[in-house]
Enzyme design. Structure first.
Site, PDB file in Angstrom:
ATOM      1  N   VAL A 269       0.841  -1.206   0.000  1.00 59.70           N
ATOM      2  CA  VAL A 269       0.000   0.000   0.000  1.00 59.70           C
ATOM      3  C   VAL A 269       0.873   1.253   0.000  1.00 59.70           C
ATOM      4  CG1 VAL A 269      -1.640   1.354   1.362  1.00 59.70           C
ATOM      5  CG2 VAL A 269      -1.998  -1.094   1.067  1.00 59.70           C
ATOM      6  N   LEU A 271       4.098   1.639  -0.957  1.00 58.75           N
ATOM      7  CA  LEU A 271       4.850   1.803  -2.207  1.00 58.75           C
ATOM      8  C   LEU A 271       3.929   2.059  -3.385  1.00 58.75           C
ATOM      9  CD1 LEU A 271       7.528  -0.998  -1.739  1.00 58.75           C
ATOM     10  CD2 LEU A 271       7.748   1.456  -1.296  1.00 58.75           C
ATOM     11  N   TRP A 272       2.694   1.567  -3.309  1.00 61.08           N
ATOM     12  CA  TRP A 272       1.727   1.807  -4.383  1.00 61.08           C
ATOM     13  C   TRP A 272       1.369   3.288  -4.452  1.00 61.08           C
ATOM     14  CZ3 TRP A 272      -3.440   3.519  -4.222  1.00 61.08           C
ATOM     15  CH2 TRP A 272      -4.145   3.395  -5.424  1.00 61.08           C
ATOM     16  N   HIS A 273       1.247   3.936  -3.296  1.00 62.93           N
ATOM     17  CA  HIS A 273       0.936   5.363  -3.297  1.00 62.93           C
ATOM     18  C   HIS A 273       2.095   6.169  -3.884  1.00 62.93           C
ATOM     19  CE1 HIS A 273      -2.420   4.386  -0.555  1.00 62.93           C
ATOM     20  NE2 HIS A 273      -2.918   5.534  -0.960  1.00 62.93           N
ATOM     21  N   ASP A 274       3.297   5.835  -3.479  1.00 58.87           N
ATOM     22  CA  ASP A 274       4.484   6.510  -4.013  1.00 58.87           C
ATOM     23  C   ASP A 274       5.716   5.786  -3.476  1.00 58.87           C
ATOM     24  OD1 ASP A 274       5.813   8.303  -5.562  1.00 58.87           O
ATOM     25  OD2 ASP A 274       4.956  10.085  -4.630  1.00 58.87           O
TER      26      ASP A 274
END
Length: 312
Positions: A269, A271-274
């Site tokens: 979650v 790393l998915w955001h940034d």
């Protein structure tokens, strides 16, 4: 893929090697209002959903069992008429031709009503509703949903007019506030953020409903109406939460190995955001608090359930 996207976010066609840069430099003039990078993370979720649904469908077709380890079933989607249609369509395998259709895959990845912001829709549910539009909402139900969206938008405009929390944060004026005032400002800002996402996601969901495609309600309860971390995360961006449970948490061990599954889920979650160290730290902290909460809940149940006759 996320790391590659971040590395090439600002890369220009003119920088391509050999003679390719000079040949395609003219494309740099067409950046557009909304770059492809902004929605790539959501497209990535759809690509994973397609591949996993295809994988489970192939496992089911090669087995005499009617279900796979993730609980998916092969049943005729046209038999669905109840309000849990969407949730059952998520788990139901599609005919093999639906998984080999290039047009179906591209249509799913770039479906316009949900392309910019979601809610996240699984491949199985999308293709099923393309073949047989949703029946949960009648025209009257869709009209009432549109009125609710209008009321949400009006409330958001009123809050922005009287609560200048975003301006206080972006201007840096919060640095002159006391700790209690900063806490209050953060609470109001989070409430405004919740309402902002509510309006955005409900507009996208309304657009999809008008096209015959039902998705999950991303904000299904007010953020103030939560008494636990797990309850908060289940109701904040709910479609993403269900995607995580289906494609990451359960395959990573789920209830059989909750600690590992929770850490892996929140790491993804973050790393998915940034791809940033501060977001990774935030994700690991969230995972730690979730694990602590589950441990405390388990201890409380073990201590009080026998004396309450199983009421806890």
């Amino acid at each position: 893929m996320l790391a590659v996207k971040e590395c090439h976010r600002d890369r220009r066609f003119a920088a391509l090697p050999l003679s390719l840069g000079a040949r395609f430099a003219w494309l740099d003039r067409y950046d557009g209002v909304y770059g492809w990078q902004s929605s790539f993370n959501l497209v990535l979720l759809r690509i994973v959903s397609y591949n996993m649904d295809l994988h489970w469908a192939r496992l089911a077709s090669s087995s005499s069992s009617s279900s796979t380890s993730n609980g998916s079933k092969s049943v005729d989607s046209k038999a669905m008429t109840t309000k849990d249609t969407y949730h059952k369509l998520v788990e139901r395998h599609r005919p093999a031709g639906d998984y080999t259709s290039v047009a179906g895959f591209l249509g799913y990845c770039f479906y316009m009503p949900l392309y910019l912001s979601g809610p996240t829709l699984t491949f199985n549910a999308f293709v099923a509703q393309v073949a047989e539009p949703q029946r949960t909402y009648s025209r009257r139900g869709i009209a009432l949903y549109a009125l609710r969206l209008a009321a949400n938008l009006l409330l958001f405009e009123v809050m922005l007019h009287y609560f200048h929390c975003f301006s206080a944060v972006s201007s840096g004026v919060y640095g002159r506030l006391s700790p209690s005032e900063i806490g209050s400002l953060g609470f109001v800002a989070l409430t405004c953020m919740w309402l902002k996402f509510l309006v955005i996601w409900r507009f996208a969901r309304l657009w999809a409903l008008c096209d015959g495609v039902e998705t999950v309600e991303n904000m299904n309860r007010c953020m103030h109406n939560n008494y636990s971390l797990s309850g908060f995360w289940r109701s904040w961006h709910q479609s993403f939460n269900r995607w995580l449970v289906r494609y990451l948490y359960v395959p990573a061990g789920g209830r059989d190995c909750p600690t590992v599954a929770t850490v892996l889920t929140f790491t993804f979650v973050a790393l998915w955001h940034d791809v940033e160290l501060k977001l990774l730290a935030w994700g690991l902290l969230c995972a730690a608090f979730m694990i602590i909460e589950k441990a405390v809940q388990g201890s409380v149940r073990a201590a009080f359930t026998p004396g309450l006759g199983g009421c806890v």
